[in-house]
Structure formats: structure tokens, C-alpha cells
Design a protein around this motif. Structure first.
Motif, PDB file in Angstrom:
ATOM      1  N   UNK A  82     -14.724  15.525  94.396  1.00 59.38           N
ATOM      2  CA  UNK A  82     -13.650  15.152  93.896  1.00 59.38           C
ATOM      3  C   UNK A  82     -13.231  13.755  93.831  1.00 59.38           C
ATOM      4  N   UNK A  83     -13.489  13.358  95.101  1.00 54.14           N
ATOM      5  CA  UNK A  83     -13.277  11.686  95.320  1.00 54.14           C
ATOM      6  C   UNK A  83     -14.265  10.878  94.171  1.00 54.14           C
ATOM      7  N   UNK A  84     -15.343  10.990  93.907  1.00 51.74           N
ATOM      8  CA  UNK A  84     -15.892  10.520  92.993  1.00 51.74           C
ATOM      9  C   UNK A  84     -15.876  10.555  91.859  1.00 51.74           C
ATOM     10  N   UNK A  85     -15.305  11.823  91.389  1.00 52.31           N
ATOM     11  CA  UNK A  85     -14.848  11.997  90.053  1.00 52.31           C
ATOM     12  C   UNK A  85     -13.486  11.395  89.767  1.00 52.31           C
ATOM     13  N   UNK A 103     -16.267  15.700  80.267  1.00 49.66           N
ATOM     14  CA  UNK A 103     -17.129  16.518  81.270  1.00 49.66           C
ATOM     15  C   UNK A 103     -16.641  16.239  82.634  1.00 49.66           C
ATOM     16  N   UNK A 104     -16.160  14.779  82.870  1.00 53.53           N
ATOM     17  CA  UNK A 104     -15.391  14.642  84.181  1.00 53.53           C
ATOM     18  C   UNK A 104     -14.264  15.467  84.637  1.00 53.53           C
ATOM     19  N   UNK A 105     -13.259  15.622  83.400  1.00 53.83           N
ATOM     20  CA  UNK A 105     -12.046  16.417  83.577  1.00 53.83           C
ATOM     21  C   UNK A 105     -12.259  17.776  83.801  1.00 53.83           C
ATOM     22  N   UNK A 110     -12.763  22.431  87.659  1.00 50.89           N
ATOM     23  CA  UNK A 110     -13.530  23.329  88.426  1.00 50.89           C
ATOM     24  C   UNK A 110     -13.508  23.157  89.877  1.00 50.89           C
ATOM     25  N   UNK A 111     -13.549  21.736  90.269  1.00 54.08           N
ATOM     26  CA  UNK A 111     -13.262  21.663  91.572  1.00 54.08           C
ATOM     27  C   UNK A 111     -12.058  21.919  92.175  1.00 54.08           C
TER      28      UNK A 111
END
Length: 260
Positions: A82-85, A103-105, A110-111
Motif C-alpha cells: 500500500x505504501x509503494x502504491x 491498475x494502481x487504483x 484490493x489491498x
């Protein structure tokens, strides 16, 4: 001098009063013996209960230790992801194309869902009720009262109770919110509830055939309600086939069966 044989009786014959006293003392002695036996049994049971209590205390300590280790092992890599996203979404690593942004969202949502599932799995047992979703779904999606907006809805429910742990008000609010979202779309819908294998999760699928997409405000409300029930929400772009509400299964507490 020759002695004549004689019959001696000892002790002397008791009087009526002495006989009654002796009978009472004999009865009292029997009561004392019975009380002593019960006390001995109670003392033995007490020792066994103390041993069982110590075993349970050790088991609880071990379980709490394992739960703490599982919490750390599961949450740590998820928090890193989650931090890197979040850093990438903020542009720390440079500009993003539109597909990478989507994709990141999706990965962040999902996280968040996975974090909610971990919280539910590792949460300590609380004293709460267990509700059956089936009658709530029928009442909300197929209203029988005049004046309510009826939408063409097909419903597929399992034969056994759909037991969901949580406060009844929260469960009903989630079901009513889903029904209002379907009614607002104005399009036919299909509702299906099924168990997700051995994951201990109910999947409540709502497929809206056409119609306008749900407002972001409604999506936020549904996500909040599912997380309050220690579940998660998957969006149509993630599933490719409608909305999916993930809710915990509770088969440990019996629920009164309803007609399916």
C-alpha cells in the motif's frame, strides 16, 4: 464349691430414652460420613478444574502469541504494498499513464479489501448476533408494499441460512443500500448469494443489466458498510461481472431456518 453357669448381658439393656439418643447419634454419624465424602469429591473436582484452567490459560497465551505473529506477518507486506502504491499514485516515481493509473487504483482497492479481511480473521471473538440474509434480501429487492419502486430482479439464494455475524442494523442497512442502488439504476438485476469455497466468505453478487453506473457516493457508502461488517466490496471493473460484496460466514452459531 461348684459354680453354676450364668448368662451375663453386656452392656446393660438400654432404656427407651437412651435408645432414642443412640439412634439419633448413629443417624448423625451417617450424615457426617456422607458430608465428608461429598467434600472429598468436591475437593478432587476443584483440583481437576484448576488443572484444566491452567491448561486453558496456557492455550490462550499460545493462541494470542500466534495471532500476534500472524498479524505482523500478514500486515507487514500488505502495508509495504500500500505504501509503494500510494507513492506511485502521488507521482513520486514520475508520471503515470492512464492504464497504469487504473491498475494502481485497482491494486489499492484490493489491498484495502485484503486489509479488511485480515482484520476480520484476526479480530478477537465478540459477543454479537448472527443474521440470516435471505429474508432481508427478499424484502428489500422484491417489495410487496404498494408505492415502492419495483425492479425486475431475479434472485438465487442457497438452501441453508446465509449466516452473517454482525449487528442487525448494519446488515439491514447494507441490504437496503444495495436495493436502493439497483432501484436507482432502473435496470433489471440479478442477485446471487454463494459461498466462496473454503474461504469462509459469502459472496453477494449484484449484476445490473445495463443502466447508469452507481454514483461515487453510493460506492463509498457500500464500501464503508461492508468494512463495518468485516467484509469487502469488489467493483465491476475488478470482477468484470457486477458488484460483489464479501461477507464473513458464521456457521458456529445456529440460525433459525427460513423458507428458501
Amino acid at each position: 464349691m461348684r459354680r453354676r453357669p450364668a448368662l451375663l448381658v453386656w452392656p446393660e439393656r438400654l432404656t427407651g430414652r437412651e435408645a432414642r439418643v443412640l439412634a439419633r447419634m448413629s443417624a448423625f454419624g451417617a450424615v457426617l460420613l456422607a458430608a465428608h465424602a461429598r467434600e472429598s469429591d468436591a475437593a478432587a473436582r476443584h483440583v481437576q478444574l484448576l488443572k484444566a484452567q491452567r491448561r486453558l490459560e496456557r492455550r490462550v497465551v499460545n493462541q494470542e502469541h500466534r495471532r500476534s505473529r500472524a498479524s505482523h506477518d500478514l500486515r507487514t507486506p500488505l502495508m509495504v504494498i500500500k505504501g509503494y502504491v500510494d507513492m506511485m499514485l502521488k507521482g513520486t516515481a514520475g508520471g503515470l499513464t492512464a492504464p497504469i493509473q487504473r491498475y494502481l487504483e485497482r491494486l489499492r482497492r484490493s489491498a484495502d479489501d485484503q486489509s479488511a479481511i485480515i482484520e476480520r480473521r484476526l479480530a478477537k471473538v465478540q459477543d454479537e448476533g448472527v443474521e440470516d440474509l435471505r429474508p432481508m434480501l427478499r424484502t428489500a429487492f422484491i417489495p410487496a408494499t404498494r408505492g415502492q419502486r419495483a425492479v425486475d430482479t431475479t434472485m438465487t439464494l442457497p438452501d441453508r441460512p446465509v449466516a452473517v455475524p454482525g449487528p442487525r442494523d448494519d446488515v439491514e442497512l447494507l441490504v437496503r443500500s444495495l436495493a436502493r442502488a439497483v432501484a436507482a439504476s432502473g435496470a433489471p438485476a440479478a442477485v446471487r448469494v454463494e459461498a466462496a469455497g473454503d474461504a469462509g466468505v459469502w459472496q453477494l453478487r449484484v449484476n445490473i443489466r445495463g443502466g447508469k453506473p452507481l454514483p461515487e457516493k453510493t460506492v463509498t457508502l457500500l464500501r464503508h458498510l461492508t468494512q463495518r461488517l468485516r467484509g469487502g466490496l469488489s467493483l465491476p471493473e475488478e470482477t468484470g461481472n457486477g458488484w460483489v460484496v464479501h461477507l464473513p460466514v458464521d456457521d458456529t452459531v445456529p440460525v433459525a431456518p427460513h423458507e428458501s
